[in-house]
Motif scaffolding. Sequence first.
Motif, short mmCIF file in Angstrom:
data_model
loop_
_atom_site.label_atom_id
_atom_site.label_comp_id
_atom_site.label_asym_id
_atom_site.label_seq_id
_atom_site.Cartn_x
_atom_site.Cartn_y
_atom_site.Cartn_z
N PRO A 173 0.82 -1.23 0.00
CA PRO A 173 0.00 0.00 0.00
C PRO A 173 0.85 1.27 0.00
O PRO A 173 0.47 2.27 -0.59
N ILE A 174 2.01 1.22 0.68
CA ILE A 174 2.87 2.40 0.74
C ILE A 174 3.51 2.66 -0.62
O ILE A 174 3.66 3.80 -1.04
N LEU A 176 2.43 1.61 -3.60
CA LEU A 176 1.53 1.62 -4.76
C LEU A 176 1.54 2.94 -5.55
O LEU A 176 1.64 2.91 -6.78
N PRO A 177 1.46 4.11 -4.87
CA PRO A 177 1.51 5.35 -5.67
C PRO A 177 2.77 5.45 -6.51
O PRO A 177 2.71 5.80 -7.69
N MET A 180 2.66 2.96 -9.44
CA MET A 180 1.75 3.40 -10.51
C MET A 180 2.43 4.44 -11.38
O MET A 180 2.36 4.38 -12.61
N ILE A 181 3.12 5.39 -10.75
CA ILE A 181 3.70 6.48 -11.52
C ILE A 181 4.94 6.01 -12.28
O ILE A 181 5.15 6.41 -13.43
N LYS A 184 3.78 4.09 -15.36
CA LYS A 184 3.30 5.02 -16.39
C LYS A 184 4.49 5.69 -17.09
O LYS A 184 4.51 5.82 -18.33
N VAL A 204 6.22 14.14 -9.07
CA VAL A 204 5.53 13.29 -8.10
C VAL A 204 6.52 12.33 -7.45
O VAL A 204 6.52 12.14 -6.23
N TYR A 208 7.45 12.16 -3.56
CA TYR A 208 7.26 10.92 -2.81
C TYR A 208 8.51 10.60 -1.98
O TYR A 208 8.42 10.33 -0.78
N ILE A 212 8.49 10.59 2.12
CA ILE A 212 8.74 9.34 2.85
C ILE A 212 10.01 9.44 3.69
O ILE A 212 10.04 9.02 4.86
N THR B 119 -10.12 2.15 -7.06
CA THR B 119 -8.71 1.97 -6.73
C THR B 119 -8.41 2.54 -5.36
O THR B 119 -7.74 1.91 -4.55
N VAL B 123 -7.07 0.59 -2.02
CA VAL B 123 -5.84 0.89 -1.28
C VAL B 123 -6.14 1.04 0.20
O VAL B 123 -5.40 0.54 1.05
N THR B 158 0.78 8.53 2.35
CA THR B 158 0.86 8.18 0.93
C THR B 158 -0.49 8.38 0.24
O THR B 158 -0.53 8.50 -0.97
N PHE B 161 -1.05 11.17 -2.32
CA PHE B 161 -0.40 11.02 -3.61
C PHE B 161 -1.36 10.50 -4.68
O PHE B 161 -1.23 10.84 -5.85
N PHE B 162 -2.32 9.70 -4.24
CA PHE B 162 -3.27 9.16 -5.21
C PHE B 162 -4.09 10.25 -5.87
O PHE B 162 -4.48 10.13 -7.02
N PHE B 164 -3.01 13.07 -6.79
CA PHE B 164 -2.26 13.61 -7.92
C PHE B 164 -2.02 12.58 -9.00
O PHE B 164 -1.96 12.91 -10.18
N ILE B 165 -1.85 11.32 -8.57
CA ILE B 165 -1.40 10.32 -9.53
C ILE B 165 -2.55 9.75 -10.34
O ILE B 165 -2.45 9.64 -11.56
N ILE B 166 -3.64 9.41 -9.66
CA ILE B 166 -4.69 8.68 -10.38
C ILE B 166 -5.26 9.47 -11.56
O ILE B 166 -5.41 8.92 -12.64
N ARG B 168 -3.77 11.31 -13.51
CA ARG B 168 -2.81 11.27 -14.61
C ARG B 168 -2.92 9.96 -15.39
O ARG B 168 -2.42 9.84 -16.49
N ILE B 169 -3.51 8.94 -14.77
CA ILE B 169 -3.50 7.62 -15.40
C ILE B 169 -4.85 7.26 -16.00
O ILE B 169 -4.95 6.83 -17.13
#
Lengths: 226, 229
Positions: A173-174, A176-177, A180-181, A184, A204, A208, A212, B119, B123, B158, B161-162, B164-166, B168-169
């Motif tokens: 879960p930590i 995953l962002p 994903m990026i 992509k 991004v 991150y 973290i 999604t 999470v 975290t 972040f989703f 901003f990220i989601i 974009r996808i």
Amino acid sequence: MNKIFNINSALTIFIKDFRSELRTRYALNALIMFVITTLAIILFAVANETPSIEISAGILWIVIFFSAMSGMARTFVSEEERGTVMTLHLIAKPSTVFFGKLLFNLILLFLMNIFTVVLYLILIPSFIIKSYDIFLLTIFLGTIGLSAASTIIAAIIAKSNTKGTLYPVLSFPILLPLLMIVIKSTKSALEGIEIAKAMGDFQVMIAYFVVITAVSYLLFDYVWKD
Amino acid sequence: MVFKIILGIGLTLVIIAGIALPMVSNPSSFFELPVVPGLEDKARIIFFHVPTAWVCVIAFITSLIYGIQYLRTKEILYDIKSVTAAGLGFLFCILATVTGAIWSKFTWGAFWNWDPRQTSIFVLLLIYGAYFALRSSIEVEEKRASLSAVYSIIAGLTVPFFIFIIPRIVSSLHPDPIINPQGKIHMNPTMLVIFLSSLTGFTAVYYWMFNLRVRFSKLLYQQQMKEQE
């Protein structure tokens, strides 16, 4: 400066870990074998098919994620197993230990990722990079993000009973962002997009890593002290 | 006592109103709801699904705040509160996921299609799952409390972040951006009243359950302490 952390002691801890790694080669051997096995399974599964851009970008990061999960878990667990935690408590500040370990994980993960990517480029013919700048930046930023998150999670699981199995569960879960990026961004490197268009993704990734690392630095005391 | 009776009556009214009020194209009186284009009767889920998702987020934040409180003070009571909130959050998270998936089957044609909202709730479910897996693997109480607090803080950080990220996808099909394109609430007054009272009602139910379970866990903890002596 004394209050924050001592860069020399952090380096000392890094060198200690590096030396003991060179002597035992536990993580390095395990990681190399893990990467080779995973890639072999993928090659058998893919057989004569040519995977699409999306799939090959995804698979690369699956390999990297699980290899990191199998290798990084050792960083703090080994200290617990050898019974050297107390000594580290006595000689170094928690933040120093954290940055030393982070540096070690960073180097280990870099070596592993270079190995994985080279092997991947050789073995999977459809994986052709069109914009190298995006790809290299993605690997770089992905690696530092991955090692930052996996270091603090490794510190957490070192104190639990089920060390190995819990690690990917807690990390996913930590991470995953980030995953994903980077997937992509790898995809855009394969498609050959200009670097200017991928800047947002890099921002991004940098954010991150910074978030973290900062949080890990602040919270590491609570994890490390008994 | 009065609080519970009012809550019971209130939520019963909300359920009846949410399910039974007719949907007409030009609502003229207060007991008629407007037709939401493209959703029709399926729009009624807003009265039940959104509050569960809302409570799920509230519970996550409560758990996070009590976790931080624990790290500051090292009082085991805060850990009890934190884990109680997380447990309830997990329950409401499952409820929101299931109601959402059923609705998605009848609106989008599949139970699960990785819409950004799906999604993000996935999470959240994973974070809750990992949180409880971590807790069950540590025996020492203080260690368990501080490690799980640290984990929930990192996980909580975290989540933004989703946002901003989601986008974009993938783009979303969730009705929230379709019903409220400007981000403002402009619902029919009747709908708004039912929706807001449902939101309050669910939050109150959460508060009630939270207090009950905290009392229960405290008693259990005191019992354990006595047995150890």
